[in-house]
Design a protein around this motif. Sequence first.
Motif, PDB file in Angstrom:
ATOM      1  N   CYS A 111      29.634  -8.988  15.031  1.00 20.47           N
ATOM      2  CA  CYS A 111      30.407  -8.561  16.193  1.00 20.47           C
ATOM      3  C   CYS A 111      30.873  -9.772  16.986  1.00 20.47           C
ATOM      4  N   PRO A 112      32.176  -9.920  17.249  1.00 18.66           N
ATOM      5  CA  PRO A 112      32.657 -11.091  17.982  1.00 18.66           C
ATOM      6  C   PRO A 112      32.226 -11.108  19.442  1.00 18.66           C
ATOM      7  N   PHE A 113      31.764  -9.974  19.951  1.00 15.69           N
ATOM      8  CA  PHE A 113      31.344  -9.884  21.345  1.00 15.69           C
ATOM      9  C   PHE A 113      29.836 -10.050  21.505  1.00 15.69           C
ATOM     10  N   HIS A 114      29.038  -9.450  20.603  1.00 18.69           N
ATOM     11  CA  HIS A 114      27.598  -9.359  20.831  1.00 18.69           C
ATOM     12  C   HIS A 114      26.737  -9.854  19.675  1.00 18.69           C
ATOM     13  N   LYS A 115      27.340 -10.211  18.560  1.00 23.53           N
ATOM     14  CA  LYS A 115      26.604 -10.659  17.369  1.00 23.53           C
ATOM     15  C   LYS A 115      25.625  -9.596  16.881  1.00 23.53           C
ATOM     16  N   ASN A 116      24.400  -9.554  17.434  1.00 25.23           N
ATOM     17  CA  ASN A 116      23.371  -8.680  16.873  1.00 25.23           C
ATOM     18  C   ASN A 116      23.327  -7.313  17.550  1.00 25.23           C
ATOM     19  N   CYS A 117      24.503  -6.722  17.786  1.00 25.21           N
ATOM     20  CA  CYS A 117      24.534  -5.325  18.204  1.00 25.21           C
ATOM     21  C   CYS A 117      24.469  -4.452  16.955  1.00 25.21           C
ATOM     22  N   PHE A 118      24.368  -3.158  17.151  1.00 22.23           N
ATOM     23  CA  PHE A 118      24.239  -2.203  16.057  1.00 22.23           C
ATOM     24  C   PHE A 118      25.384  -2.371  15.055  1.00 22.23           C
ATOM     25  N   GLU A 119      26.614  -2.388  15.534  1.00 27.29           N
ATOM     26  CA  GLU A 119      27.767  -2.564  14.648  1.00 27.29           C
ATOM     27  C   GLU A 119      27.746  -3.931  13.972  1.00 27.29           C
ATOM     28  N   GLY A 120      27.373  -4.950  14.726  1.00 28.30           N
ATOM     29  CA  GLY A 120      27.349  -6.298  14.182  1.00 28.30           C
ATOM     30  C   GLY A 120      26.335  -6.491  13.078  1.00 28.30           C
ATOM     31  N   MET A 121      25.267  -5.688  13.095  1.00 26.37           N
ATOM     32  CA  MET A 121      24.187  -5.850  12.119  1.00 26.37           C
ATOM     33  C   MET A 121      24.191  -4.819  11.004  1.00 26.37           C
ATOM     34  N   ALA A 122      24.795  -3.638  11.225  1.00 24.07           N
ATOM     35  CA  ALA A 122      24.588  -2.539  10.278  1.00 24.07           C
ATOM     36  C   ALA A 122      25.862  -1.865   9.793  1.00 24.07           C
ATOM     37  N   SER A 123      27.032  -2.309  10.218  1.00 26.07           N
ATOM     38  CA  SER A 123      28.275  -1.697   9.746  1.00 26.07           C
ATOM     39  C   SER A 123      28.517  -2.048   8.283  1.00 26.07           C
ATOM     40  N   GLY A 124      29.459  -1.359   7.672  1.00 25.27           N
ATOM     41  CA  GLY A 124      29.814  -1.654   6.287  1.00 25.27           C
ATOM     42  C   GLY A 124      30.205  -3.104   6.063  1.00 25.27           C
ATOM     43  N   PRO A 125      31.085  -3.684   6.895  1.00 20.17           N
ATOM     44  CA  PRO A 125      31.434  -5.092   6.719  1.00 20.17           C
ATOM     45  C   PRO A 125      30.239  -6.032   6.894  1.00 20.17           C
ATOM     46  N   ALA A 126      29.279  -5.669   7.771  1.00 19.30           N
ATOM     47  CA  ALA A 126      28.078  -6.501   7.929  1.00 19.30           C
ATOM     48  C   ALA A 126      27.244  -6.471   6.654  1.00 19.30           C
ATOM     49  N   ILE A 127      27.141  -5.306   6.028  1.00 24.02           N
ATOM     50  CA  ILE A 127      26.414  -5.202   4.755  1.00 24.02           C
ATOM     51  C   ILE A 127      27.066  -6.107   3.713  1.00 24.02           C
ATOM     52  N   GLN A 128      28.379  -6.028   3.609  1.00 31.48           N
ATOM     53  CA  GLN A 128      29.084  -6.828   2.601  1.00 31.48           C
ATOM     54  C   GLN A 128      28.957  -8.322   2.882  1.00 31.48           C
ATOM     55  N   GLU A 129      29.063  -8.703   4.148  1.00 28.41           N
ATOM     56  CA  GLU A 129      28.976 -10.118   4.494  1.00 28.41           C
ATOM     57  C   GLU A 129      27.576 -10.660   4.255  1.00 28.41           C
ATOM     58  N   ARG A 130      26.551  -9.852   4.563  1.00 31.33           N
ATOM     59  CA  ARG A 130      25.165 -10.293   4.398  1.00 31.33           C
ATOM     60  C   ARG A 130      24.792 -10.410   2.923  1.00 31.33           C
ATOM     61  N   TRP A 131      25.192  -9.435   2.105  1.00 30.73           N
ATOM     62  CA  TRP A 131      24.728  -9.354   0.714  1.00 30.73           C
ATOM     63  C   TRP A 131      25.769  -9.810  -0.304  1.00 30.73           C
ATOM     64  N   GLY A 132      27.000 -10.066   0.158  1.00 33.90           N
ATOM     65  CA  GLY A 132      28.021 -10.579  -0.754  1.00 33.90           C
ATOM     66  C   GLY A 132      28.724  -9.517  -1.576  1.00 33.90           C
ATOM     67  N   ARG A 133      28.402  -8.250  -1.368  1.00 32.42           N
ATOM     68  CA  ARG A 133      29.018  -7.156  -2.106  1.00 32.42           C
ATOM     69  C   ARG A 133      29.098  -5.930  -1.199  1.00 32.42           C
ATOM     70  N   PRO A 134      30.070  -5.033  -1.421  1.00 35.06           N
ATOM     71  CA  PRO A 134      30.161  -3.828  -0.585  1.00 35.06           C
ATOM     72  C   PRO A 134      28.999  -2.887  -0.849  1.00 35.06           C
ATOM     73  N   ALA A 135      28.756  -2.008   0.093  1.00 38.53           N
ATOM     74  CA  ALA A 135      27.590  -1.130   0.033  1.00 38.53           C
ATOM     75  C   ALA A 135      27.535  -0.312  -1.247  1.00 38.53           C
ATOM     76  N   TYR A 136      28.673   0.189  -1.712  1.00 36.89           N
ATOM     77  CA  TYR A 136      28.656   1.071  -2.885  1.00 36.89           C
ATOM     78  C   TYR A 136      28.268   0.332  -4.165  1.00 36.89           C
TER      79      TYR A 136
END
Length: 293
Positions: A174-199
Amino acid sequence: MLYGSIEVGGTKMICAIGDDTGRILESCVVATGAPEETVPPMIDFFKSCTDKGMEIAALGIACFGPVDLNKNSATYGYITTTPKTPWINYNIVGAFEEALNVPVGFDTDVNGSLLGEVTWGTSKGLTDVVYLTVGTGIGGGIMSGGKLVHGMMHPETGHILIRPLENDNYPGRCPFHKNCFEGMASGPAIQERWGRPAYELKDRAEVWELESDYIAQAVMSYILILSPQRIILGGGVMKEQVLFGLIRSKVEEKLNGYICTPEMKDLDSYIVPASLEGNQGIMGGLKLAIDAL
């Protein structure tokens, strides 16, 4: 009597005509571009339906935000500070009022989904419900005492802060809060953290252990603050059905017996998936139209 509904999304706009039972009679999808290229074919859809004898009495718009829901505001009905820059400060309610000359009901997309669920879904009859969508972003609709919660604007449930787990070094997107719910658990956060999309991560148990913990943290906060009768989880990430069991287990663990209600004894019926086969938003738009009339 017929009603119009629009579900305004970042990638597509769904337009529909339905009745007061929630039945959808006609629909179309328009790709989301800039307003000047997106709105005219949407207006044309409703006008063409009128030509076919399907005239609407009112229209409901369930829209991505932020939006101005204050009817006393000079910018009521506007999309405001959205990251979708062509839509910043766009008067979406005014555009359709002028073109169709009918009353227009207006709310957020997640409030629309919530409204669809409590009007026609498995949560029908409940008065205090939280609807969360976990996908490209994270947002939520809240109903309290039978009324959708607004306030100075509308709840931004995706931006409550989350406590990162010790084994997670991901800073949050999240550009505003970093470790907010969206910043940590959204689909793009999953992909960025693990290098692949959730599916593509279905068989990676560690992915869903982490994701379920962050969702459970948020759900626990909503339970304690809002005391809802039910929490509905929708959105693309929640299509990973393994999450529901993990989330329920972690919510029970985190609450640690503090809340003793019948609902807490049956978390399978308390933390539930959306029930309207993906149509909850457009059906909620029909209810917004009915209420506007």
